[in-house]
Design a protein around this motif. Structure first.
Motif, PDB file in Angstrom:
ATOM      1  N   GLU A  69       0.809  -1.210   0.000  1.00 43.36           N
ATOM      2  CA  GLU A  69       0.000   0.000   0.000  1.00 43.36           C
ATOM      3  C   GLU A  69       0.850   1.270   0.000  1.00 43.36           C
ATOM      4  O   GLU A  69       0.459   2.287  -0.561  1.00 43.36           O
ATOM      5  CB  GLU A  69      -0.921  -0.001   1.222  1.00 43.36           C
ATOM      6  CG  GLU A  69      -1.923  -1.167   1.210  1.00 43.36           C
ATOM      7  CD  GLU A  69      -2.820  -1.136   2.428  1.00 43.36           C
ATOM      8  OE1 GLU A  69      -2.640  -0.247   3.278  1.00 43.36           O
ATOM      9  OE2 GLU A  69      -3.694  -2.006   2.533  1.00 43.36           O
ATOM     10  N   GLN A  70       1.984   1.207   0.653  1.00 39.45           N
ATOM     11  CA  GLN A  70       2.863   2.370   0.740  1.00 39.45           C
ATOM     12  C   GLN A  70       4.289   1.943   0.391  1.00 39.45           C
ATOM     13  O   GLN A  70       5.132   1.778   1.271  1.00 39.45           O
ATOM     14  CB  GLN A  70       2.818   2.970   2.145  1.00 39.45           C
ATOM     15  CG  GLN A  70       1.445   3.512   2.527  1.00 39.45           C
ATOM     16  CD  GLN A  70       1.421   4.038   3.946  1.00 39.45           C
ATOM     17  OE1 GLN A  70       2.119   3.565   4.826  1.00 39.45           O
ATOM     18  NE2 GLN A  70       0.605   5.052   4.185  1.00 39.45           N
ATOM     19  N   PRO A  71       4.559   1.758  -0.902  1.00 37.38           N
ATOM     20  CA  PRO A  71       5.902   1.313  -1.310  1.00 37.38           C
ATOM     21  C   PRO A  71       6.974   2.294  -0.852  1.00 37.38           C
ATOM     22  O   PRO A  71       6.812   3.506  -0.991  1.00 37.38           O
ATOM     23  CB  PRO A  71       5.809   1.286  -2.844  1.00 37.38           C
ATOM     24  CG  PRO A  71       4.352   1.217  -3.139  1.00 37.38           C
ATOM     25  CD  PRO A  71       3.678   1.972  -2.045  1.00 37.38           C
ATOM     26  N   PRO A  72       8.059   1.816  -0.302  1.00 36.75           N
ATOM     27  CA  PRO A  72       9.134   2.715   0.133  1.00 36.75           C
ATOM     28  C   PRO A  72       9.862   3.316  -1.055  1.00 36.75           C
ATOM     29  O   PRO A  72       9.895   2.735  -2.142  1.00 36.75           O
ATOM     30  CB  PRO A  72      10.051   1.775   0.930  1.00 36.75           C
ATOM     31  CG  PRO A  72       9.805   0.424   0.334  1.00 36.75           C
ATOM     32  CD  PRO A  72       8.356   0.409  -0.050  1.00 36.75           C
ATOM     33  N   ASP A  73      10.420   4.490  -0.844  1.00 32.39           N
ATOM     34  CA  ASP A  73      11.174   5.140  -1.911  1.00 32.39           C
ATOM     35  C   ASP A  73      12.404   4.319  -2.293  1.00 32.39           C
ATOM     36  O   ASP A  73      12.799   4.259  -3.445  1.00 32.39           O
ATOM     37  CB  ASP A  73      11.590   6.542  -1.471  1.00 32.39           C
ATOM     38  CG  ASP A  73      10.377   7.443  -1.268  1.00 32.39           C
ATOM     39  OD1 ASP A  73       9.352   7.197  -1.925  1.00 32.39           O
ATOM     40  OD2 ASP A  73      10.465   8.375  -0.450  1.00 32.39           O
ATOM     41  N   LYS A  74      13.022   3.727  -1.283  1.00 30.12           N
ATOM     42  CA  LYS A  74      14.211   2.933  -1.557  1.00 30.12           C
ATOM     43  C   LYS A  74      13.782   1.563  -2.064  1.00 30.12           C
ATOM     44  O   LYS A  74      12.701   1.083  -1.764  1.00 30.12           O
ATOM     45  CB  LYS A  74      15.037   2.807  -0.280  1.00 30.12           C
ATOM     46  CG  LYS A  74      15.470   4.172   0.261  1.00 30.12           C
ATOM     47  CD  LYS A  74      16.185   4.050   1.570  1.00 30.12           C
ATOM     48  CE  LYS A  74      16.596   5.424   2.104  1.00 30.12           C
ATOM     49  NZ  LYS A  74      17.281   5.356   3.404  1.00 30.12           N
ATOM     50  N   HIS A  75      14.619   0.923  -2.838  1.00 31.39           N
ATOM     51  CA  HIS A  75      14.159  -0.277  -3.512  1.00 31.39           C
ATOM     52  C   HIS A  75      15.060  -1.488  -3.364  1.00 31.39           C
ATOM     53  O   HIS A  75      14.797  -2.517  -3.946  1.00 31.39           O
ATOM     54  CB  HIS A  75      13.956   0.024  -4.990  1.00 31.39           C
ATOM     55  CG  HIS A  75      15.193   0.496  -5.682  1.00 31.39           C
ATOM     56  ND1 HIS A  75      15.568   1.813  -5.704  1.00 31.39           N
ATOM     57  CD2 HIS A  75      16.136  -0.196  -6.362  1.00 31.39           C
ATOM     58  CE1 HIS A  75      16.695   1.926  -6.380  1.00 31.39           C
ATOM     59  NE2 HIS A  75      17.070   0.736  -6.781  1.00 31.39           N
ATOM     60  N   VAL A  76      16.161  -1.398  -2.638  1.00 26.19           N
ATOM     61  CA  VAL A  76      17.018  -2.558  -2.413  1.00 26.19           C
ATOM     62  C   VAL A  76      16.724  -3.088  -1.020  1.00 26.19           C
ATOM     63  O   VAL A  76      17.038  -2.450  -0.026  1.00 26.19           O
ATOM     64  CB  VAL A  76      18.510  -2.184  -2.539  1.00 26.19           C
ATOM     65  CG1 VAL A  76      19.378  -3.417  -2.306  1.00 26.19           C
ATOM     66  CG2 VAL A  76      18.794  -1.577  -3.911  1.00 26.19           C
ATOM     67  N   ILE A  77      16.095  -4.244  -0.977  1.00 25.72           N
ATOM     68  CA  ILE A  77      15.616  -4.773   0.292  1.00 25.72           C
ATOM     69  C   ILE A  77      16.310  -6.099   0.596  1.00 25.72           C
ATOM     70  O   ILE A  77      16.328  -7.007  -0.234  1.00 25.72           O
ATOM     71  CB  ILE A  77      14.094  -4.982   0.251  1.00 25.72           C
ATOM     72  CG1 ILE A  77      13.391  -3.650  -0.042  1.00 25.72           C
ATOM     73  CG2 ILE A  77      13.593  -5.573   1.559  1.00 25.72           C
ATOM     74  CD1 ILE A  77      11.899  -3.791  -0.266  1.00 25.72           C
ATOM     75  N   TYR A  78      16.875  -6.195   1.793  1.00 22.94           N
ATOM     76  CA  TYR A  78      17.461  -7.441   2.266  1.00 22.94           C
ATOM     77  C   TYR A  78      16.623  -7.942   3.435  1.00 22.94           C
ATOM     78  O   TYR A  78      16.435  -7.236   4.428  1.00 22.94           O
ATOM     79  CB  TYR A  78      18.910  -7.233   2.714  1.00 22.94           C
ATOM     80  CG  TYR A  78      19.885  -7.176   1.568  1.00 22.94           C
ATOM     81  CD1 TYR A  78      20.667  -8.276   1.228  1.00 22.94           C
ATOM     82  CD2 TYR A  78      20.015  -6.015   0.799  1.00 22.94           C
ATOM     83  CE1 TYR A  78      21.556  -8.228   0.164  1.00 22.94           C
ATOM     84  CE2 TYR A  78      20.903  -5.963  -0.276  1.00 22.94           C
ATOM     85  CZ  TYR A  78      21.672  -7.074  -0.585  1.00 22.94           C
ATOM     86  OH  TYR A  78      22.540  -7.021  -1.633  1.00 22.94           O
TER      87      TYR A  78
END
Length: 257
Positions: A69-78
């Motif tokens: 619903e609220q995608p984070p601005d940053k996009h590299v997720i570990y």
């Protein structure tokens, strides 16, 4: 529709999952997000990484449900998975696309579940203790302040078998002089002293930040571990006394929480 690429990291207890993630994240900290699944309220790895890598965003795993619903601005997720997390039952939000599945395993280890699941198997470190039935014991200690000499004695006893067979132990503890200390032990690796986390000294009462301990082993005397830790904790009067001594010795401009 925005999708979020994610790297899942699993592996054996003590093999080096957090260390491998730390190596990947450090150069891209400003664009990275870290979450840990399976740590529940004992957020030792998350607290350690947040303190040691400036710019890194560390989120509680409950935020996974909000990503769609609220995608984070940053996009590299570990996303680090505890060794006890069942890989076959893992379900992620719809917008999260698994980019890589990484397993960190001790050298020479054949782990069918991890090898079948992972895109990449990373050789980690080898522990000298192989557990038949690993048992996990945890305790959250937030708000507690420990006497460092007593803590050092407890840690030595713990890692030398006084409370059962220990394969892995780690903890974050607030001590009387205001520091937050990280303790890390893997059976078979050279013993290390504690590391002071990059956090302000806490010199105004009981700390309002995370501290806790996690132990993996067999035949653990949980009651004795809990009782010994309790005996390391200071009362309010002692905390105030030691904190005032440290405040009196500080130089102008020293960072204090």
């Amino acid at each position: 529709m925005q999708t979020l690429e994610i790297t899942l990291v699993t592996g054996s207890s003590g093999a080096g999952k957090t260390t491998w993630i730390q190596q990947q994240i450090r150069p891209i900290a400003d664009t990275a997000i870290y979450l840990s699944l399976g740590s529940d309220e004992t957020a030792i790895d998350a607290t350690y990484l947040a303190a040691e890598i400036p710019g890194l965003t560390v989120l509680p795993v409950t935020h996974l449900a909000n990503f769609s619903e609220q995608p984070p601005d940053k996009h590299v997720i570990y996303l680090e998975l505890g060794f006890h997390v069942d890989l076959t039952s893992l379900i992620l939000p719809d917008k999260m696309v698994v980019h890589r599945r990484v397993a960190v395993l001790p050298p020479g280890t054949r782990h069918p579940e991890c090898h079948d699941w992972a895109d990449l198997v990373v050789t980690g470190v080898k522990t000298s203790v192989a557990l038949q039935q690993p048992h996990l014991w945890r305790s959250v200690l937030s708000g507690q302040v420990l006497d460092l000499a007593s803590l050092n004695t407890f840690w030595y006893e713990l890692t030398h078998g006084a409370y059962g067979t220990i394969q892995r132990a780690k903890g974050i503890f607030d001590v009387a002089d205001g520091r937050s200390l990280y303790f890390d032990f893997v059976a078979g690796l050279p013993e290390t002293t504690h590391l002071e986390l990059n956090l302000p000294l806490w010199l105004n009462g009981r700390p309002d930040r995370f501290s806790g301990i996690e132990v993996v082993g067999e035949m653990l005397d949980q009651e004795a571990i809990a009782q010994t830790i309790k005996e390391c904790c200071l009362n309010d009067q002692a905390i105030a006394y030691y904190q005032q001594q440290i405040k009196d010795s500080l130089e102008p401009g020293d960072e204090v929480a």
